[in-house]
Design a protein around this motif. Structure first.
Motif, PDB file in Angstrom:
ATOM      1  N   THR A 196      12.714 -61.252  29.635  1.00 17.48           N
ATOM      2  CA  THR A 196      13.739 -60.607  30.452  1.00 17.48           C
ATOM      3  C   THR A 196      13.151 -59.943  31.698  1.00 17.48           C
ATOM      4  O   THR A 196      13.890 -59.433  32.534  1.00 17.48           O
ATOM      5  CB  THR A 196      14.500 -59.549  29.633  1.00 17.48           C
ATOM      6  N   SER A 222       9.221 -57.023  26.933  1.00 13.36           N
ATOM      7  CA  SER A 222      10.299 -57.517  27.795  1.00 13.36           C
ATOM      8  C   SER A 222       9.870 -58.779  28.532  1.00 13.36           C
ATOM      9  O   SER A 222      10.653 -59.731  28.662  1.00 13.36           O
ATOM     10  CB  SER A 222      10.703 -56.426  28.801  1.00 13.36           C
ATOM     11  N   CYS A 235      14.326 -53.696  25.010  1.00 17.02           N
ATOM     12  CA  CYS A 235      13.926 -54.532  26.143  1.00 17.02           C
ATOM     13  C   CYS A 235      14.673 -54.126  27.406  1.00 17.02           C
ATOM     14  O   CYS A 235      15.732 -53.492  27.355  1.00 17.02           O
ATOM     15  CB  CYS A 235      14.130 -56.019  25.847  1.00 17.02           C
ATOM     16  N   LYS A 263      16.081 -55.890  30.934  1.00 19.52           N
ATOM     17  CA  LYS A 263      16.379 -57.159  31.570  1.00 19.52           C
ATOM     18  C   LYS A 263      16.732 -56.929  33.027  1.00 19.52           C
ATOM     19  O   LYS A 263      17.616 -56.132  33.351  1.00 19.52           O
ATOM     20  CB  LYS A 263      17.545 -57.866  30.868  1.00 19.52           C
TER      21      LYS A 263
END
Length: 511
Positions: A301, A295, A248, A250
């Motif tokens: 995120t 994500s 992911c 962020k």
């Protein structure tokens, strides 16, 4: 900051970006989920932990990295973390992607041409047009060293040679100049081992070999992106973390200029986070969309991107096998692409069908009679402009592509053309029943924010400053031919604009 820039993925877009930014003096970390492939160039560069391309019986255990099927209990079934191909199957589309440092450039035919539409880049986004993109194409082709064979080094079995006086078929002459990303020999029957900058060694293409097609080119004759961009950038400080899959991204909204990228080291399954000022996503269309969607929708995120996943395209791809059984020709020899053909009279329009020999056939663990049949036939493919109305999404933790080929007449036209070629030649083409693409694109398209586009002319995501998309996911329309040159040009465009920004080479106050 741990690094100024993180680049995710090392296919054409990711490699161009990582290489160029490192050469410009930025601190760049490249995250790639696959391994370094074992080739003459990577050997000469001293790369450790190389993995050989799948050959022989290992085709069964290492050709496939993962499989995605609607009825599987998991999103992806990982077959081998060091495998070459990811296979995605949905109700109406099949997609094949590649893994490893250099990405799809190891498995493509290395045919470089611009889109047939001379106005491909016009009218999508202010500041982006054919005029501004021309130098980007030129830089990419110059860097790759693409060449056009001449009379002295022309490979065998080209369309111009085979179909020169055919009553039914014509060799296709591309509307734009076409070159190949191979290190060509000076003479067709000779090839040499060359040593280039940084003592990187490569063999020129051996037309008597069948070992530089879509199973990789161990000799280095194919100009894959690890050779062209990554290896030179290592000497400029590029940090490559292979076998590291990003989970992911962020966005640090409080600082508004930083990102945390979480990734898993696939060698030991440890999870780490790296902080960066800028993130460039070039993981290939399927994995770029999956990562951005995960994500935003799964990990929460990232925010915004209302157009993410929309306008997905298969580039009109249909593939098949032409069972020519022509005992006078071994189509595995020469370069992978043998050039396209057209029907002299095609009721489906002016369509080109590409022709490729099967690669590395001498290393398939198949009975001799099967190999003989395959050697004398060809892989054929059609491409064109589809409706670009597919939708990629993540639902209940699973990545999905919704695509209705009935909205795109190009698919039936290609299948009809292949059927007619089979009828006129007396040798059947066994084509896929649904779109089968190695050129997925779109889903994070460039355009205006008002139109629902995801990125602007700089490749930067609307509403998320510092996040960029540098691969085919950002392309504004189906290319209608192999998109490799256009992906490279898009990445060159993003990098060139980025390096002109006033804040890029200035010190990070939080570093």
């Amino acid at each position: 900051m741990d690094t100024e820039v993180v680049v995710i993925g090392s296919g054409i877009g990711g490699s161009v970006t990582a290489g160029r930014l490192a050469e410009a003096g930025l601190k760049v970390t490249l995250l790639e989920r696959g391994p370094w492939w074992d080739t003459v160039p990577t050997q000469s560069a001293g790369i450790e932990n190389r993995v050989k391309f799948p050959r022989g019986v290992e085709l069964f255990s290492r050709a496939v990295r993962s499989i995605s099927l609607p009825w599987l209990p998991v999103d992806r079934l990982v077959v081998n973390k060091k495998g070459l191909f990811d296979l995605y199957f949905s109700k109406n589309m099949e997609v094949v992607c590649a893994s490893g440092v250099g990405g799809g450039s190891h498995v493509y035919s290395a045919v470089h041409r611009r889109p047939p539409d001379e106005h491909y880049w016009d009218g999508h986004c202010p500041g982006l047009d054919e005029l501004s993109m021309k130098p980007c194409y030129d830089r990419f082709i110059h860097r790759v060293g693409s060449q056009k064979p001449d009379a002295g080094n022309r490979p065998p079995h080209t369309a111009a040679e085979v179909f020169v006086d055919d009553p039914h078929f014509l060799p296709a002459v591309p509307s734009a100049e076409t070159k190949v990303g191979f290190l060509l020999p000076e003479k067709s029957h000779e090839h040499r081992l060359l040593e280039g900058e940084g003592h990187i060694k490569r063999w020129q293409a051996d037309y008597g070999s069948d070992d530089h097609g879509f199973l990789g080119a161990p000799s280095g004759a194919k100009s894959s992106m690890d050779i062209v961009y990554i290896l030179p950038a290592l000497k400029k400080g590029l940090n490559v973390l292979d076998m590291c899959e990003v989970q992911c991204i962020k966005h640090d909204v409080q600082r508004n200029d930083g990102f945390k990228v979480t990734y898993k080291n696939l060698r030991d399954d440890t999870v780490s986070t790296i902080n960066a000022r800028y993130v460039f996503v070039g993981a290939g269309t399927m994995n770029t969309l999956r990562l951005l969607l995960d994500s935003r929708d799964k990990h929460k995120t990232l925010k915004g991107m209302p157009g993410l996943g929309k306008r997905f395209s298969g580039n009109g791809d249909i593939r098949g096998f032409w069972d020519l059984n022509d005992k006078t020709r071994d189509f595995t020899k020469g370069l992978p692409s043998k050039g396209g053909i057209k029907l002299r009279n095609n009721p489906y329009g002016d369509l080109v069908i590409g022709r490729n020999g099967l690669p590395s056939l001498s290393r398939y663990p198949f009975p001799s009679f099967v190999l003989d049949r395959l050697r004398h036939g060809m892989v054929v493919s059609g491409m064109g402009v589809d409706a670009m109305d597919g939708v990629a999404s993540v639902k209940t933790g699973r990545f999905r592509i919704a695509f209705d080929p009935s909205n795109s007449p190009i698919y039936e036209k290609i299948k009809g053309t292949m059927k007619e070629i089979g009828r006129l030649s007396g040798r059947k083409i066994y084509a896929t029943k649904r779109p089968s693409t190695v050129h997925p694109l779109g889903g994070a398209c460039v355009g205006t924010e008002e139109s629902g586009a995801v990125v602007d002319c700089n490749g930067e995501v609307y509403g998320t400053p510092g996040l960029f998309v540098v691969d085919a996911a950002a392309l504004p329309a189906p290319v209608g031919t192999g998109p490799s040159m256009t992906i490279g040009a898009w990445a060159e465009n993003v990098v060139s604009r980025f390096l002109k920004r006033q804040d890029v080479l200035s010190p990070d106050p939080n570093h």
